[in-house]
Enzyme design. Structure first.
Site, PDB file in Angstrom:
ATOM      1  N   ASP A  23       0.845  -1.196   0.000  1.00 28.58           N
ATOM      2  CA  ASP A  23       0.000   0.000   0.000  1.00 28.58           C
ATOM      3  C   ASP A  23       0.876   1.240   0.000  1.00 28.58           C
ATOM      4  OD1 ASP A  23      -2.221  -1.589   0.176  1.00 28.58           O
ATOM      5  OD2 ASP A  23      -2.885  -0.881   2.138  1.00 28.58           O
ATOM      6  N   LYS A  80      -8.224   0.533  -4.908  1.00 26.92           N
ATOM      7  CA  LYS A  80      -9.384  -0.065  -4.248  1.00 26.92           C
ATOM      8  C   LYS A  80     -10.684   0.641  -4.636  1.00 26.92           C
ATOM      9  CE  LYS A  80      -6.879  -1.396  -0.011  1.00 26.92           C
ATOM     10  NZ  LYS A  80      -6.905  -2.855  -0.101  1.00 26.92           N
ATOM     11  N   GLY A 152      -5.251  -2.841   8.915  1.00 22.96           N
ATOM     12  CA  GLY A 152      -5.001  -1.652   9.726  1.00 22.96           C
ATOM     13  C   GLY A 152      -4.770  -1.927  11.195  1.00 22.96           C
ATOM     14  N   ARG A 164      -5.877 -20.663   7.161  1.00 23.09           N
ATOM     15  CA  ARG A 164      -6.060 -22.038   7.657  1.00 23.09           C
ATOM     16  C   ARG A 164      -7.461 -22.560   7.335  1.00 23.09           C
ATOM     17  NH1 ARG A 164      -2.182 -24.570  10.463  1.00 23.09           N
ATOM     18  NH2 ARG A 164      -0.548 -23.380  11.517  1.00 23.09           N
ATOM     19  N   GLY A 213      -3.143  -7.183   8.336  1.00 22.61           N
ATOM     20  CA  GLY A 213      -2.453  -7.299   9.619  1.00 22.61           C
ATOM     21  C   GLY A 213      -1.018  -7.774   9.544  1.00 22.61           C
ATOM     22  N   GLY A 234      -0.126  -3.584   4.038  1.00 17.72           N
ATOM     23  CA  GLY A 234      -0.791  -2.289   4.016  1.00 17.72           C
ATOM     24  C   GLY A 234      -0.099  -1.281   4.894  1.00 17.72           C
ATOM     25  N   SER A 235      -0.655  -1.107   6.091  1.00 19.75           N
ATOM     26  CA  SER A 235      -0.145  -0.095   7.015  1.00 19.75           C
ATOM     27  C   SER A 235       1.216  -0.476   7.584  1.00 19.75           C
ATOM     28  CB  SER A 235      -1.151   0.081   8.160  1.00 19.75           C
ATOM     29  OG  SER A 235      -2.477   0.061   7.660  1.00 19.75           O
TER      30      SER A 235
END
Length: 293
Positions: A23, A80, A152, A164, A213, A234-235
Site C-alpha cells: 500500500d 481499491k 489496519g 487455515r 495485519g 498495508g499499514s
C-alpha cells in the site's frame, strides 16, 4: 495494458506469485516500494490504519493521486473500490489501473451485491475468509483472491485464521465423493463447477494472497508457510519507523520464507513496527473482515 479474457486476467495475477504488494499513498512511497522489490503497489489516499483511526466513509481514492503514483513507477498499480460500487470500478478502468481491489477496507456501497467483474477488462482481486466466499467472488469474475485478515491492525491473527480455514475446507472438499459435491456446493453457496475444480486440483482456481495485519518479515514468512502465493502489506510498512528497510526486509522474507537464517538477518534492527491493535479491543462494527458475504 489491454486485458480481457479470464485466462489472461488470471495469468496476469500468476505473475505476482512469490511477491509482495505494498500500500502506498504518495509517488515517493511508490518509488520506495518499487526499489525494495515490490511486485506491485496499491494506490490509496489513506492506509487502512488511518481509515480505521479517522472513521467516516472511506471511498475510492482521488484519480489524480492514483495517476501520479502510476506515473512514478514501472510496476503494476492497483487501486481499491468499495464493495458493489461498479461506477468507481469504471473510473479506475478508465484511468488505466492494472488491477482493482473490491475491498472491505472501504465503506461498502452495496450490502447485498458485489460488482459483476465479468463486465470489466481490468482484473479484480477480492477478499475471502473461507472457501465459499472465495468461490462466490471467482464466480463473479475475480481473477485473484486474498485473505481479508483485519486490515489496519498490525495483527496477523485473522489472516492466519482465514488462510487455515481456506486450506481446511479445500482438504475437506477433496475428501468428498463426487456424488457429494453438489450438496456441498449448495451448503457453501458456490457454483458446482468451481467446487468440482477444487475437488480435482486441491487448490483455488486463482492465485491466493495473504492480506490484513501483516506487519513484520516473520508475519509475511508465516503466511507463505501457510500456503499463500504472496503477501499484501498495508499499514505495516509506512506506519513503521524505517519504511525503506522494512519494505526490503519483507520482500526478502517472502522470497526466503523457508530459510530461518535469512529471516533472522532481515528481522534485525528494523526500527519501531507499527503500534498495532489487539482484536479483543475492536467493537463488532469495527471488524472490516465481516463486510461482504
Amino acid at each position: 495494458m489491454e486485458k480481457g479474457t479470464f485466462h489472461i486476467k488470471t495469468g496476469f495475477a500468476e505473475m505476482f506469485k512469490g511477491g509482495v504488494i505494498m500500500d502506498v499513498t504518495t509517488p515517493e512511497q511508490a518509488v520506495i516500494a518499487e526499489e525494495a522489490g515490490a511486485v506491485a503497489v496499491m494506490a490509496l489516499e489513506r492506509v487502512p490504519a488511518d481509515i480505521r483511526a479517522q472513521g467516516g466513509v472511506a471511498r475510492m481514492s482521488d484519480p489524480k493521486i492514483i495517476k501520479e503514483i502510476m506515473a512514478a513507477v514501472s510496476i503494476p498499480v492497483m487501486a481499491k473500490v468499495r464493495i458493489g460500487h461498479f461506477v468507481e470500478a469504471m473510473i479506475l478502468e478508465a484511468i488505466g489501473v492494472d488491477f482493482i481491489d473490491e475491498s472491505e477496507v472501504l465503506t461498502p456501497a452495496d450490502e447485498e451485491h458485489h460488482i459483476d467483474k465479468w463486465k470489466f477488462k481490468v482484473p479484480f482481486v477480492c477478499g475471502a475468509r473461507n472457501l465459499g466466499e472465495a468461490l462466490r467472488r471467482i464466480a463473479e469474475g475475480a481473477a485473484m483472491i486474498r485473505t481479508k485478515g483485519e486490515a489496519g491492525t498490525g495483527n496477523v491473527v485473522e489472516a492466519v485464521r482465514h488462510a487455515r480455514t481456506m486450506w481446511k475446507e479445500i482438504r475437506y472438499v477433496q475428501s468428498l465423493r463426487e456424488d457429494e459435491l453438489m450438496a456441498y456446493a449448495k451448503e457453501i453457496g458456490a457454483p458446482f463447477e468451481l467446487v468440482k475444480w477444487v475437488h480435482d486440483h486441491g487448490r483455488l482456481p486463482v492465485v491466493n494472497f495473504a492480506a490484513g495485519g501483516i506487519a513484520t518479515p516473520a508475519d509475511a514468512a508465516l503466511m507463505m508457510h501457510l500456503g499463500m502465493d504472496g503477501v499484501f502489506v498495508g499499514s505495516g510498512i509506512f506506519k513503521s519507523g524505517d519504511p525503506r528497510k522494512r519494505a526490503r526486509a519483507i520482500v526478502r522474507a517472502v522470497a526466503h520464507y523457508n530459510d530461518p537464517e535469512v529471516l533472522a538477518e532481515v528481522s534485525e534492527d528494523l526500527g519501531e513496527p507499527m503500534v498495532g491493535i489487539n482484536l479483543d479491543q475492536l467493537k463488532e462494527e469495527e471488524r472490516l473482515a465481516k463486510r461482504g458475504w
